[in-house]
Design an enzyme around this catalytic site. Structure first.
Site, PDB file in Angstrom:
ATOM      1  N   ASP A   1      -1.567  -1.891  -4.323  1.00 17.78           N
ATOM      2  CA  ASP A   1      -2.877  -2.009  -3.864  1.00 17.78           C
ATOM      3  C   ASP A   1      -3.427  -0.660  -3.877  1.00 17.78           C
ATOM      4  O   ASP A   1      -3.015   0.346  -4.095  1.00 17.78           O
ATOM      5  CB  ASP A   1      -2.930  -2.187  -2.179  1.00 17.78           C
ATOM      6  CG  ASP A   1      -2.670  -3.912  -1.938  1.00 17.78           C
ATOM      7  OD1 ASP A   1      -2.537  -4.458  -2.978  1.00 17.78           O
ATOM      8  OD2 ASP A   1      -2.813  -4.017  -0.773  1.00 17.78           O
TER       9      ASP A   1
ATOM     10  N   THR B   1     -12.551 -11.778  -5.623  1.00 27.06           N
ATOM     11  CA  THR B   1     -13.891 -11.668  -4.897  1.00 27.06           C
ATOM     12  C   THR B   1     -14.310 -13.085  -4.164  1.00 27.06           C
ATOM     13  O   THR B   1     -13.397 -14.091  -4.616  1.00 27.06           O
ATOM     14  CB  THR B   1     -14.876 -11.485  -5.964  1.00 27.06           C
ATOM     15  OG1 THR B   1     -16.370 -11.193  -5.159  1.00 27.06           O
ATOM     16  CG2 THR B   1     -14.950 -12.568  -6.999  1.00 27.06           C
TER      17      THR B   1
ATOM     18  N   ARG C   1     -10.344  -1.015   9.671  1.00 29.64           N
ATOM     19  CA  ARG C   1     -11.136  -1.465   8.454  1.00 29.64           C
ATOM     20  C   ARG C   1     -12.760  -1.692   9.095  1.00 29.64           C
ATOM     21  O   ARG C   1     -13.560  -1.339   8.499  1.00 29.64           O
ATOM     22  CB  ARG C   1     -10.728  -2.914   8.288  1.00 29.64           C
ATOM     23  CG  ARG C   1      -9.520  -3.258   7.524  1.00 29.64           C
ATOM     24  CD  ARG C   1      -9.895  -3.081   5.791  1.00 29.64           C
ATOM     25  NE  ARG C   1      -9.658  -1.684   5.594  1.00 29.64           N
ATOM     26  CZ  ARG C   1      -8.496  -1.295   5.121  1.00 29.64           C
ATOM     27  NH1 ARG C   1      -7.528  -2.116   5.145  1.00 29.64           N
ATOM     28  NH2 ARG C   1      -8.183   0.038   4.775  1.00 29.64           N
TER      29      ARG C   1
ATOM     30  N   ARG D   1      -5.577  -6.361 -10.550  1.00 29.39           N
ATOM     31  CA  ARG D   1      -6.519  -7.160  -9.606  1.00 29.39           C
ATOM     32  C   ARG D   1      -7.744  -6.223  -9.715  1.00 29.39           C
ATOM     33  O   ARG D   1      -8.023  -5.087  -9.446  1.00 29.39           O
ATOM     34  CB  ARG D   1      -6.032  -7.193  -8.154  1.00 29.39           C
ATOM     35  CG  ARG D   1      -6.988  -7.662  -7.399  1.00 29.39           C
ATOM     36  CD  ARG D   1      -6.626  -7.156  -5.746  1.00 29.39           C
ATOM     37  NE  ARG D   1      -5.177  -8.131  -5.298  1.00 29.39           N
ATOM     38  CZ  ARG D   1      -4.249  -7.462  -4.658  1.00 29.39           C
ATOM     39  NH1 ARG D   1      -4.834  -6.377  -4.008  1.00 29.39           N
ATOM     40  NH2 ARG D   1      -3.287  -8.220  -4.294  1.00 29.39           N
TER      41      ARG D   1
ATOM     42  N   LYS E   1       0.803  -1.236   0.154  1.00 26.66           N
ATOM     43  CA  LYS E   1      -0.097  -0.042   0.023  1.00 26.66           C
ATOM     44  C   LYS E   1       0.910   1.313   0.160  1.00 26.66           C
ATOM     45  O   LYS E   1       1.715   1.398   0.933  1.00 26.66           O
ATOM     46  CB  LYS E   1      -0.737   0.186   1.430  1.00 26.66           C
ATOM     47  CG  LYS E   1      -1.997  -1.168   1.232  1.00 26.66           C
ATOM     48  CD  LYS E   1      -2.779  -0.835   2.317  1.00 26.66           C
ATOM     49  CE  LYS E   1      -4.253  -2.034   2.163  1.00 26.66           C
ATOM     50  NZ  LYS E   1      -3.499  -3.220   2.100  1.00 26.66           N
TER      51      LYS E   1
HETATM   52  C1  LIG Z   1      -7.039 -10.556  -2.848  1.00 31.25           C
HETATM   53  C2  LIG Z   1      -7.871  -9.389  -2.538  1.00 31.25           C
HETATM   54  C3  LIG Z   1      -7.215  -8.357  -2.513  1.00 31.25           C
HETATM   55  C4  LIG Z   1      -7.900  -6.957  -2.183  1.00 31.25           C
HETATM   56  N1  LIG Z   1      -7.166  -5.884  -2.422  1.00 31.25           N
HETATM   57  C5  LIG Z   1      -8.103  -4.552  -2.141  1.00 31.25           C
HETATM   58  C6  LIG Z   1      -7.574  -3.333  -2.344  1.00 31.25           C
HETATM   59  O1  LIG Z   1      -6.300  -3.175  -3.007  1.00 31.25           O
HETATM   60  N2  LIG Z   1      -8.278  -2.474  -2.378  1.00 31.25           N
HETATM   61  C7  LIG Z   1      -9.507  -2.219  -1.953  1.00 31.25           C
HETATM   62  O2  LIG Z   1     -10.236  -1.265  -1.675  1.00 31.25           O
HETATM   63  N3  LIG Z   1      -9.958  -3.552  -1.632  1.00 31.25           N
HETATM   64  C8  LIG Z   1      -9.213  -4.678  -1.827  1.00 31.25           C
HETATM   65  N4  LIG Z   1     -10.045  -5.998  -1.469  1.00 31.25           N
HETATM   66  C9  LIG Z   1     -11.090  -6.101  -0.849  1.00 31.25           C
HETATM   67  C10 LIG Z   1     -12.428  -5.968  -1.723  1.00 31.25           C
HETATM   68  O3  LIG Z   1     -12.438  -4.735  -2.356  1.00 31.25           O
HETATM   69  C11 LIG Z   1     -13.747  -6.075  -1.269  1.00 31.25           C
HETATM   70  O4  LIG Z   1     -13.888  -5.392  -0.186  1.00 31.25           O
HETATM   71  C12 LIG Z   1     -13.746  -7.559  -0.263  1.00 31.25           C
HETATM   72  O5  LIG Z   1     -12.934  -8.567  -1.175  1.00 31.25           O
HETATM   73  C13 LIG Z   1     -15.248  -8.009  -0.131  1.00 31.25           C
HETATM   74  O6  LIG Z   1     -15.887  -8.128  -1.461  1.00 31.25           O
HETATM   75  P1  LIG Z   1     -16.486  -9.367  -2.225  1.00 31.25           P
HETATM   76  O7  LIG Z   1     -16.215  -9.297  -3.496  1.00 31.25           O
HETATM   77  O8  LIG Z   1     -15.857 -10.717  -1.551  1.00 31.25           O
HETATM   78  O9  LIG Z   1     -18.007  -9.251  -2.090  1.00 31.25           O
HETATM   79  P2  LIG Z   1     -18.953  -9.351  -0.600  1.00 31.25           P
HETATM   80  O10 LIG Z   1     -20.273  -9.087  -1.399  1.00 31.25           O
HETATM   81  O11 LIG Z   1     -18.326  -8.372   0.198  1.00 31.25           O
HETATM   82  O12 LIG Z   1     -18.826 -10.698   0.024  1.00 31.25           O
HETATM   83  C14 LIG Z   1     -19.382 -11.936  -0.660  1.00 31.25           C
HETATM   84  C15 LIG Z   1     -19.390 -12.759   0.313  1.00 31.25           C
HETATM   85  O13 LIG Z   1     -18.075 -13.086   0.722  1.00 31.25           O
HETATM   86  C16 LIG Z   1     -17.993 -13.687   2.223  1.00 31.25           C
HETATM   87  N5  LIG Z   1     -16.973 -12.523   2.640  1.00 31.25           N
HETATM   88  C17 LIG Z   1     -16.404 -11.334   2.157  1.00 31.25           C
HETATM   89  N6  LIG Z   1     -15.686 -10.731   2.961  1.00 31.25           N
HETATM   90  C18 LIG Z   1     -15.496 -11.684   4.069  1.00 31.25           C
HETATM   91  C19 LIG Z   1     -14.727 -11.365   5.141  1.00 31.25           C
HETATM   92  N7  LIG Z   1     -13.898 -10.395   5.406  1.00 31.25           N
HETATM   93  N8  LIG Z   1     -14.818 -12.285   6.052  1.00 31.25           N
HETATM   94  C20 LIG Z   1     -15.847 -13.493   6.059  1.00 31.25           C
HETATM   95  N9  LIG Z   1     -16.314 -13.716   4.777  1.00 31.25           N
HETATM   96  C21 LIG Z   1     -16.237 -12.572   3.970  1.00 31.25           C
HETATM   97  C22 LIG Z   1     -19.375 -13.103   2.852  1.00 31.25           C
HETATM   98  O14 LIG Z   1     -19.731 -14.747   2.765  1.00 31.25           O
HETATM   99  C23 LIG Z   1     -20.039 -12.531   1.847  1.00 31.25           C
HETATM  100  O15 LIG Z   1     -21.373 -12.660   1.618  1.00 31.25           O
HETATM  101  C24 LIG Z   1      -9.378  -7.039  -1.928  1.00 31.25           C
HETATM  102  C25 LIG Z   1      -9.987  -8.235  -1.784  1.00 31.25           C
HETATM  103  C26 LIG Z   1      -9.162  -9.365  -2.391  1.00 31.25           C
HETATM  104  C27 LIG Z   1     -10.085 -10.873  -2.387  1.00 31.25           C
END
Ligand SMILES: Cc1cc2nc3c(=O)[nH]c(=O)nc-3n(C[C@H](O)[C@H](O)[C@H](O)COP(=O)(O)OP(=O)(O)OC[C@H]3O[C@@H](n4cnc5c(N)ncnc54)[C@H](O)[C@@H]3O)c2cc1C
Length: 305
Positions: free
Chosen positions: A125, A223, A286, A181, A91
């Site tokens: 990131d 995701t 967070r 990503r 970051k």
């Molecule tokens: C590899 C990776 C790198 C990332 N890097 C960044 C970045 O650089 N900048 C940025 O802004 N965001 C980053 N993110 C976070 C991303 O933006 C989302 O906030 C996060 O991934 C949740 O979104 P989702 O697509 O999983 O969908 P959501 O709709 O939030 O989640 C779908 C389902 O996944 C499960 N879930 C999601 N999060 C969690 C959790 N923490 N614990 C348990 N279950 C959970 C739940 O069952 C939920 O219903 C990253 C995410 C990943 C996977």
């Protein structure tokens, strides 16, 4: 539920760290590099690649930036020595982006140059909206110097993302595709600049992904949302994208069953492995930013492993 989430997010920073660690440890690979390496090896053994991330962000003193750089150099040397199958994520605000952009760039450049010594890769990131233009600039400069060794994150909730993809297409060549990503985005942004509704964010995630596939970009599909995973499968099929032209990505500790089902299909999977002493600040910040996360913390309290 929203009200309960907000209360939990408010109370959590006041709780003893030991208690918070009980549920944070599911999402954090450890407090030191040894623990992170053990986690990375275990994930490698299960067929996943990793991306290692040292926790910390938004520093207020440039002396911290130098310390963080040294830690990253140590991580890269150690992971190489241990034959970890993976790369690195960082970051920019951890290296002073909001204090001195030029110095920050110089430091990140040194980290990337270290990774390049081992033919490895560093991903920048994406942080909150005040950082987006600056992080794109940093990526552009790095990509010009290290065409195969750097990537960027794009967030589908940002209204600007599709035009960012199009504007950066000049960086995308057949020999050196751009490596993004694609995730939804974690920060709380205003409706003026960001989509807020779940359906809208998902719709744009798949539109952005389609644009990447159409143009031969290499996406990391980041995701845990099953609907998006299924949507991605359809696009992979539609554009007949070979398995080595994309990967799925997930956070350590989140939705392991979905992760395994993707691996079982023969697709690449990379796990984001965060670790470090800043875990407490990271977890609580967070939560304050996004109280919806409290739901996940509650789940983690009851469902372990
Ligand atoms: C590899 C990776 C790198 C990332 N890097 C960044 C970045 O650089 N900048 C940025 O802004 N965001 C980053 N993110 C976070 C991303 O933006 C989302 O906030 C996060 O991934 C949740 O979104 P989702 O697509 O999983 O969908 P959501 O709709 O939030 O989640 C779908 C389902 O996944 C499960 N879930 C999601 N999060 C969690 C959790 N923490 N614990 C348990 N279950 C959970 C739940 O069952 C939920 O219903 C990253 C995410 C990943 C996977």
């Amino acid at each position: 539920m929203m009200f309960l989430n907000k209360i939990i997010a408010f109370i959590l920073p006041m709780m003893p760290q030991k208690l918070v660690w009980i549920f944070s440890k599911r999402y954090i690979a450890g407090q030191n590099l040894n623990e992170a390496i053990i986690t990375a090896k275990k994930l490698n053994d299960e067929g996943n690649m990793v991306t290692i991330d040292l926790l910390g962000e938004f520093i207020t003193d440039m002396s911290e930036a130098e310390k963080n750089k040294e830690e990253y150099i140590e991580i890269i040397n150690r992971a190489q020595k241990e034959n970890i199958v993976g790369n690195y994520s960082l970051k920019p605000t951890m290296f002073g982006l909001l204090i001195d952009k030029e110095k920050c760039y110089g430091i990140i450049r040194e980290i990337v140059a270290k990774a390049v010594e081992y033919n490895n890769f560093v991903r920048v990131d994406m942080e909150d909206s005040q950082c987006v233009d600056m992080e794109i600039d940093i990526f552009r400069k790095l990509k010009a110097e290290f065409p195969k060794n750097v990537g960027l994150v794009l967030q589908s909730y940002m209204r600007r993302t599709m035009s960012d993809i199009d504007n950066m297409m000049d960086l995308n060549t057949k020999d050196n595709p751009v490596n993004y990503r694609l995730c939804k985005g974690i920060y709380v942004e205003s409706e003026k600049i960001a989509y807020k509704k779940y359906e809208e964010v998902n719709e744009h995630f798949l539109k952005d992904l389609e644009q990447m596939f159409k143009n031969g970009v290499y996406p990391g599909i980041a995701t845990h949302d099953e609907k998006l995973v299924i949507g991605a499968y359809k696009l992979i099929e539609k554009y007949k994208v070979p398995n080595d032209k994309f990967e799925f990505q997930m956070l350590y500790g989140v939705t392991p069953a979905l992760r395994k089902s993707i691996l079982k299909k023969g697709f690449r999977m990379r796990i984001y492995v965060p670790f470090g002493k800043d875990w407490f600040a990271y977890s609580t910040r967070r939560l304050k930013e996004n109280p919806k996360m409290a739901q996940e913390i509650i789940k983690a309290l009851f469902i372990r492993g």
